[in-house]
Structures are given as C-alpha cells and as structure tokens.
Design a protein around this motif. Sequence first.
Motif, PDB file in Angstrom:
ATOM      1  N   UNK A   1       0.835  -1.207   0.000  1.00  0.00           N
ATOM      2  CA  UNK A   1       0.000   0.000   0.000  1.00  0.00           C
ATOM      3  C   UNK A   1       0.868   1.255   0.000  1.00  0.00           C
ATOM      4  N   UNK A   2       1.933   1.250   0.790  1.00  0.00           N
ATOM      5  CA  UNK A   2       2.810   2.421   0.873  1.00  0.00           C
ATOM      6  C   UNK A   2       3.427   2.749  -0.486  1.00  0.00           C
ATOM      7  N   UNK A   3       4.027   1.745  -1.130  1.00  0.00           N
ATOM      8  CA  UNK A   3       4.673   2.059  -2.415  1.00  0.00           C
ATOM      9  C   UNK A   3       3.645   2.435  -3.481  1.00  0.00           C
ATOM     10  N   UNK A   4       2.424   1.911  -3.369  1.00  0.00           N
ATOM     11  CA  UNK A   4       1.384   2.225  -4.348  1.00  0.00           C
ATOM     12  C   UNK A   4       0.966   3.690  -4.343  1.00  0.00           C
ATOM     13  N   UNK A   5       1.233   4.365  -3.251  1.00  0.00           N
ATOM     14  CA  UNK A   5       0.883   5.788  -3.190  1.00  0.00           C
ATOM     15  C   UNK A   5       1.817   6.633  -4.055  1.00  0.00           C
ATOM     16  N   UNK A   6       3.046   6.140  -4.274  1.00  0.00           N
ATOM     17  CA  UNK A   6       4.046   6.957  -4.986  1.00  0.00           C
ATOM     18  C   UNK A   6       3.658   7.193  -6.450  1.00  0.00           C
ATOM     19  N   UNK A   7       3.241   6.162  -7.206  1.00  0.00           N
ATOM     20  CA  UNK A   7       2.748   6.428  -8.569  1.00  0.00           C
ATOM     21  C   UNK A   7       1.249   6.761  -8.607  1.00  0.00           C
ATOM     22  N   UNK A   8       0.673   7.042  -7.461  1.00  0.00           N
ATOM     23  CA  UNK A   8      -0.750   7.398  -7.337  1.00  0.00           C
ATOM     24  C   UNK A   8      -1.686   6.300  -7.819  1.00  0.00           C
ATOM     25  N   UNK A   9      -1.341   5.044  -7.511  1.00  0.00           N
ATOM     26  CA  UNK A   9      -2.283   3.957  -7.754  1.00  0.00           C
ATOM     27  C   UNK A   9      -3.458   4.137  -6.804  1.00  0.00           C
ATOM     28  N   UNK A  10      -3.157   4.693  -5.640  1.00  0.00           N
ATOM     29  CA  UNK A  10      -4.181   5.071  -4.669  1.00  0.00           C
ATOM     30  C   UNK A  10      -3.862   6.478  -4.203  1.00  0.00           C
ATOM     31  N   UNK A  11      -4.858   7.094  -3.583  1.00  0.00           N
ATOM     32  CA  UNK A  11      -4.703   8.461  -3.097  1.00  0.00           C
ATOM     33  C   UNK A  11      -4.739   8.436  -1.577  1.00  0.00           C
ATOM     34  N   UNK A  12      -3.752   9.056  -0.928  1.00  0.00           N
ATOM     35  CA  UNK A  12      -3.764   9.097   0.533  1.00  0.00           C
ATOM     36  C   UNK A  12      -4.932   9.954   1.009  1.00  0.00           C
ATOM     37  N   UNK A  13      -5.380   9.713   2.243  1.00  0.00           N
ATOM     38  CA  UNK A  13      -6.491  10.498   2.809  1.00  0.00           C
ATOM     39  C   UNK A  13      -5.988  11.792   3.416  1.00  0.00           C
ATOM     40  N   UNK A  14      -4.856  11.696   4.102  1.00  0.00           N
ATOM     41  CA  UNK A  14      -4.262  12.917   4.653  1.00  0.00           C
ATOM     42  C   UNK A  14      -2.765  12.899   4.400  1.00  0.00           C
ATOM     43  N   UNK A  15      -2.160  14.065   4.505  1.00  0.00           N
ATOM     44  CA  UNK A  15      -0.726  14.187   4.304  1.00  0.00           C
ATOM     45  C   UNK A  15      -0.366  14.412   2.853  1.00  0.00           C
ATOM     46  N   UNK A  16       0.922  14.585   2.606  1.00  0.00           N
ATOM     47  CA  UNK A  16       1.408  14.937   1.273  1.00  0.00           C
ATOM     48  C   UNK A  16       2.554  14.002   0.872  1.00  0.00           C
ATOM     49  N   UNK A  17       2.505  13.553  -0.384  1.00  0.00           N
ATOM     50  CA  UNK A  17       3.629  12.812  -0.966  1.00  0.00           C
ATOM     51  C   UNK A  17       4.281  13.734  -1.990  1.00  0.00           C
ATOM     52  N   UNK A  18       5.595  13.884  -1.893  1.00  0.00           N
ATOM     53  CA  UNK A  18       6.298  14.773  -2.827  1.00  0.00           C
ATOM     54  C   UNK A  18       7.395  14.021  -3.565  1.00  0.00           C
ATOM     55  N   UNK A  19       7.562  14.387  -4.826  1.00  0.00           N
ATOM     56  CA  UNK A  19       8.707  13.917  -5.607  1.00  0.00           C
ATOM     57  C   UNK A  19       9.485  15.150  -6.041  1.00  0.00           C
ATOM     58  N   UNK A  20      10.770  15.161  -5.723  1.00  0.00           N
ATOM     59  CA  UNK A  20      11.620  16.321  -5.999  1.00  0.00           C
ATOM     60  C   UNK A  20      10.974  17.613  -5.487  1.00  0.00           C
ATOM     61  N   UNK A  21      10.364  17.519  -4.336  1.00  0.00           N
ATOM     62  CA  UNK A  21       9.795  18.706  -3.705  1.00  0.00           C
ATOM     63  C   UNK A  21       8.412  19.094  -4.199  1.00  0.00           C
ATOM     64  N   UNK A  22       7.903  18.368  -5.208  1.00  0.00           N
ATOM     65  CA  UNK A  22       6.578  18.729  -5.746  1.00  0.00           C
ATOM     66  C   UNK A  22       5.510  17.757  -5.254  1.00  0.00           C
ATOM     67  N   UNK A  23       4.431  18.288  -4.768  1.00  0.00           N
ATOM     68  CA  UNK A  23       3.260  17.503  -4.370  1.00  0.00           C
ATOM     69  C   UNK A  23       2.798  16.687  -5.587  1.00  0.00           C
ATOM     70  N   UNK A  24       2.745  15.350  -5.439  1.00  0.00           N
ATOM     71  CA  UNK A  24       2.456  14.529  -6.629  1.00  0.00           C
ATOM     72  C   UNK A  24       1.034  14.728  -7.153  1.00  0.00           C
ATOM     73  N   UNK A  25       0.143  15.289  -6.334  1.00  0.00           N
ATOM     74  CA  UNK A  25      -1.208  15.527  -6.860  1.00  0.00           C
ATOM     75  C   UNK A  25      -1.205  16.676  -7.872  1.00  0.00           C
ATOM     76  N   UNK A  26      -0.107  17.441  -7.928  1.00  0.00           N
ATOM     77  CA  UNK A  26      -0.019  18.533  -8.917  1.00  0.00           C
ATOM     78  C   UNK A  26       0.695  18.063 -10.188  1.00  0.00           C
ATOM     79  N   UNK A  27       1.188  16.814 -10.169  1.00  0.00           N
ATOM     80  CA  UNK A  27       1.929  16.323 -11.337  1.00  0.00           C
ATOM     81  C   UNK A  27       0.997  15.558 -12.260  1.00  0.00           C
ATOM     82  N   UNK A  28       1.353  15.580 -13.530  1.00  0.00           N
ATOM     83  CA  UNK A  28       0.569  14.895 -14.532  1.00  0.00           C
ATOM     84  C   UNK A  28       0.805  13.377 -14.434  1.00  0.00           C
TER      85      UNK A  28
END
Length: 240
Positions: free
Chosen positions: A49-76
């Motif tokens: 479940x944890x690794x699945x959040x990184x490519x956005x297979x699932x969406x976390x309920x709270x908190x932020x996941x960032x790649x290179x400092x960018x919130x992944x929900x803002x990435x395409x």
Amino acid sequence: DTINGAVTFDHVSFQYPDTQAAVLHDISFETKPGATVAIMGATGAGKTSLVGLIPRLYEQNTGVVKIDGKDITTLNTEYLRDAIGYVPQEIILFTGTIQDNIAWGKEDATLDEIIEAAKLAQIHDTIISFPMGYDTMLGQKGVNLSGGQKQRLTIARALVRKPGILLLDDSTSALDIRTEATLLQALRDVACTTFLITQKISSTLHADLILLLEDGSLLAQGSHEELLENCVLYQRIYES
Ligand code: CTP
Ligand code: MG
C-alpha cells in the motif's frame, strides 16, 4: 522530463475506499535522489500500500507525498507513470519472446534499450545463454525460467523506461545475496531511487534508509546500524 528521485512522505495516512480501518498511519520519511530504501514488515503491514501511493495507484487520505519537492497531486499522471518503474508483487509474463516481454508497455523500445535494461537488471547473461537470445519464446512452447530469472525479467521491463524511481515489491526474494547486491549497486550507479520491499536482512544491510512497518505504522526508520541499536523488532529479525 527526468526526475531526480527525491521522495518525501509528510504525515501520510491512507485507507482503502471499501475498508473501515486505515492501513497506513501518519507515515513521514524522506529519501535523497538515488537512494536505496528497504521496506520491511510482516505480511499485511502495509508495504504494498505504501509504495502504491508513490505512482498514485491510490490516493492518501491525509498528508502529502512529494517527488523532488513537488506535491504529486499537482503532477501529470503520464509524467508520473513514465518517471516511476513499478514491479508488482505478482509477476506477469506472457507467451511471446523475451524481447517482447521486456518491452511490454513500451512497445517503441529499441533492442539497444532492451539490452541495456536487461544488463542493469542482471538478466542479460542468462538471456544470451539461450540459443535464440532475445528472441527466445516464453510460455508453454518456450523456455521455463526460474523464479529469480522471472523476477529479473520483470525488473528489466520496468527499467526499459529509464525511471528515476523504481518500486520493487518483493521482486528480489528469489535472488541469491550476491546477485541482489550487484543489482542494487547497479541501480545506485545509474542514480535510480529504489524502494525495495523485502523480508531479507541481506537486502537491508546496504540500504540508505530502512522503513520498518508494523500494522500500518512506521515503527522505526534509519540505517541498518541505527535500527540494530534502537529497534528491538529489527534486532529480533536480524538474529532470527
Ligand atoms: N488491503 C485492503 N484492500 C486492498 C489491499 C490491502 O484492505 N485492496 C489491506 C490488507 O488487508 C492489509 C492492509 O491493507 O490489512 C495492508 O496490505 P498490504 O499493503 O498489501 O500489506 P503488505 O505489507 O504488502 O503485505 P504482504 O507482505 O503480504 O504483501
Ligand atoms: Mg505486499
């Protein structure tokens, strides 16, 4: 288009839409680009479940996941899918050539790119030992690969995209210690941030960061030496 592969979890909690209880609770950690991150924990602890959040297979309920400092929900999503290589726990190979199996999902990959990925995944030498090499058929009428060979083939499939982040869900369980160490070093050499879900202490020894999950919580994080000193559960795993 390329990413450096720094990953940050900031107070991330997650629950599957169809379940009552959260499976990840308040997870925070950060990795440097190119780092090797080992994720350990009992079955059901939340590793997949944890690794699945990184490519956005699932969406976390709270908190932020960032790649290179960018919130992944803002990435395409297209960008994320290209930047992240994911090798799922269940291996899927199909009847066809080795070359086609590695290129699955990236059908425009050239043979050179396929060979490069296979070398990095430590499976090239096995492939060229077959009389038909990369044209060897897999499946009922073809060769039968060992568990560890299948794992490396699916790792090659993920690497053909030259991802900046690689997620290996138990994908090295059938590899011997030396082959696994060579693979991890090769990934380090190309600066690919690697998340490795594992049950083996041999894979955590050289990790930059170990995340130890228990019932969806991050029980401990740190290097092998740090966890050996500070975490009773890790000591127990080490000694068993
Ligand atoms: N879970 C769920 N719905 C899913 C997948 C998992 O409710 N679609 C639950 C599981 O029942 C478990 C928890 O989420 O309680 C964590 O599952 P997972 O992340 O798959 O655990 P892993 O640590 O990956 O377990 P394993 O070592 O067995 O792969
Ligand atoms: Mg799992």
